[in-house]
Motif scaffolding. Structure first.
Motif, PDB file in Angstrom:
ATOM      1  N   TRP A  33       2.593   0.260 -10.125  1.00  0.00           N
ATOM      2  CA  TRP A  33       2.938  -0.081  -8.741  1.00  0.00           C
ATOM      3  C   TRP A  33       4.058  -1.096  -8.751  1.00  0.00           C
ATOM      4  CZ3 TRP A  33       0.045   1.079  -4.090  1.00  0.00           C
ATOM      5  CH2 TRP A  33       0.409   0.332  -2.963  1.00  0.00           C
ATOM      6  N   SER A  34       5.092  -0.897  -7.926  1.00  0.00           N
ATOM      7  CA  SER A  34       6.145  -1.904  -7.797  1.00  0.00           C
ATOM      8  C   SER A  34       6.376  -2.207  -6.326  1.00  0.00           C
ATOM      9  CB  SER A  34       7.445  -1.425  -8.450  1.00  0.00           C
ATOM     10  OG  SER A  34       8.085  -0.444  -7.657  1.00  0.00           O
ATOM     11  N   GLY A  35       7.074  -3.304  -6.071  1.00  0.00           N
ATOM     12  CA  GLY A  35       7.294  -3.728  -4.695  1.00  0.00           C
ATOM     13  C   GLY A  35       6.210  -4.680  -4.247  1.00  0.00           C
ATOM     14  N   PRO A  36       6.047  -4.872  -2.928  1.00  0.00           N
ATOM     15  CA  PRO A  36       5.002  -5.772  -2.429  1.00  0.00           C
ATOM     16  C   PRO A  36       3.644  -5.405  -3.019  1.00  0.00           C
ATOM     17  CG  PRO A  36       6.422  -5.040  -0.635  1.00  0.00           C
ATOM     18  CD  PRO A  36       6.811  -4.237  -1.836  1.00  0.00           C
ATOM     19  N   ASP A  37       2.872  -6.421  -3.423  1.00  0.00           N
ATOM     20  CA  ASP A  37       1.578  -6.111  -4.019  1.00  0.00           C
ATOM     21  C   ASP A  37       0.572  -5.719  -2.939  1.00  0.00           C
ATOM     22  OD1 ASP A  37       0.662  -8.478  -2.828  1.00  0.00           O
ATOM     23  OD2 ASP A  37       0.865  -9.641  -4.669  1.00  0.00           O
ATOM     24  N   ARG A  38      -0.630  -5.359  -3.388  1.00  0.00           N
ATOM     25  CA  ARG A  38      -1.635  -4.852  -2.451  1.00  0.00           C
ATOM     26  C   ARG A  38      -1.994  -5.875  -1.382  1.00  0.00           C
ATOM     27  NH1 ARG A  38      -1.005  -2.445  -7.642  1.00  0.00           N
ATOM     28  NH2 ARG A  38      -2.305  -0.577  -7.858  1.00  0.00           N
ATOM     29  N   SER A  39      -2.025  -7.143  -1.746  1.00  0.00           N
ATOM     30  CA  SER A  39      -2.411  -8.161  -0.771  1.00  0.00           C
ATOM     31  C   SER A  39      -1.382  -8.260   0.356  1.00  0.00           C
ATOM     32  CB  SER A  39      -2.585  -9.517  -1.458  1.00  0.00           C
ATOM     33  OG  SER A  39      -1.360  -9.973  -2.020  1.00  0.00           O
ATOM     34  N   ARG A  40      -0.106  -8.138   0.020  1.00  0.00           N
ATOM     35  CA  ARG A  40       0.931  -8.189   1.057  1.00  0.00           C
ATOM     36  C   ARG A  40       0.878  -6.956   1.946  1.00  0.00           C
ATOM     37  NH1 ARG A  40       6.595  -9.519  -1.577  1.00  0.00           N
ATOM     38  NH2 ARG A  40       7.206  -9.250   0.619  1.00  0.00           N
TER      39      ARG A  40
END
Length: 289
Positions: free
Chosen positions: A71-78
């Motif tokens: 996964w790349s980019g904003p993480d799951r929390s964001r």
């Protein structure tokens, strides 16, 4: 609808779904961006004959994916904070957006671990994997791992969220995203659910809807109008900036009884108001969601 008003019908729980408004540069310099639409076959149980974006329901397996390296980019929390859901649900929605876009258009918002995006997905081996995803023989996480790819969540930007009215037998809680068509990739009619695809300026598509030439459900028509008003001749990559900060409160139809009619309306989207005779008309006005 009468049973719903009488309290005799419990609305079905909406299924989570995601859809992506793919954008590309217009054919001439300075022309408006174009958006990719497909027309659902007349035999479809939901939205038959309507123009829509690539998209579909969440696969429950996507909530269980725990490979942070994929996964790349904003993480799951964001993503969870932006979408207003839990981290696992946010992950499944983003996965659905990327997976369904690949399943229905052949466009894949993923790339190798070193960066970039897949340049071409038209080979026979890609088609085998796409069909396996469609048939749910292959999970999206396994597909990415086998291909050694990373989901590029940074290529997506959430635009809006619509929930199918309570009186419908098939209901979806759908997040709409925007994304630019990756360089080197091309969209194609890869879906068995569509009989036509087209690239068109959002304003032209909305005008076609208003003239009665293009059948659409309210969410599609509304987002086309919003795109036309918001992005103009902006480059597709810049549209994600336009999407930042947009209100993602769900849009849900309301119904009311008024002057012998049942009125269906979407708050903030009055152009889609519908009226029909009320078989139980008793005068006055009453509203429910």
């Amino acid at each position: 609808m009468r049973a719903l008003w009488a309290g005799e019908l419990v609305p079905p729980e909406p299924r989570r779904a995601a859809t992506v408004m793919l954008l590309r540069d217009g054919p001439f310099g300075g022309a408006p961006v174009e958006v990719y639409l497909l027309r659902r076959r007349a035999s479809m149980a939901f939205g038959a004959g309507a123009h829509a974006y690539p998209g579909g329901g969440v696969d429950p397996r996507d909530e269980e994916w725990d490979d942070a390296a994929g996964w790349s980019g904003p993480d799951r929390s964001r993503w969870a904070a932006r979408l207003g859901v839990s981290e696992s649900v946010a992950q499944s929605i983003v996965c659905a957006a990327v997976r369904e876009t690949f399943e229905e258009s052949g466009v894949l918002l993923a790339g190798p671990h070193g960066g970039g995006v897949v340049a071409d997905t038209t080979g026979d081996d890609w088609e085998v994997d796409r069909r396996a995803l469609v048939d749910r023989e292959l999970s999206f996480s396994d597909f990415l791992a086998r291909r050694r790819l990373v989901l590029r969540s940074e290529l997506l930007a959430p635009w809006t969220r619509w929930i199918t009215p309570e009186f419908e037998s098939r209901r979806y809680d759908t997040w709409f995203f925007v994304a630019a068509l990756p360089v080197g990739q091309r969209a194609r009619n890869a879906s068995t659910e569509a009989d036509r695809t087209l690239w068109t300026a959002p304003g032209e598509a909305y005008a076609g809807y208003r003239r009665g030439e293009l059948l659409m459900m309210p969410p599609t028509a509304a987002t086309l109008r919003e795109l036309a008003e918001s992005v103009g001749s902006a480059e597709p990559e810049a549209v994600r900036t336009v999407a930042d900060g947009r209100d993602l409160s769900p849009v849900l139809a309301r119904t009311r009884r008024e002057d012998g009619q049942i009125v269906i309306h979407w708050p903030g989207y009055e152009e889609f108001e519908k009226r029909m005779p009320d078989p139980d008309a008793g005068g006055g006005a009453e509203e429910r969601r």
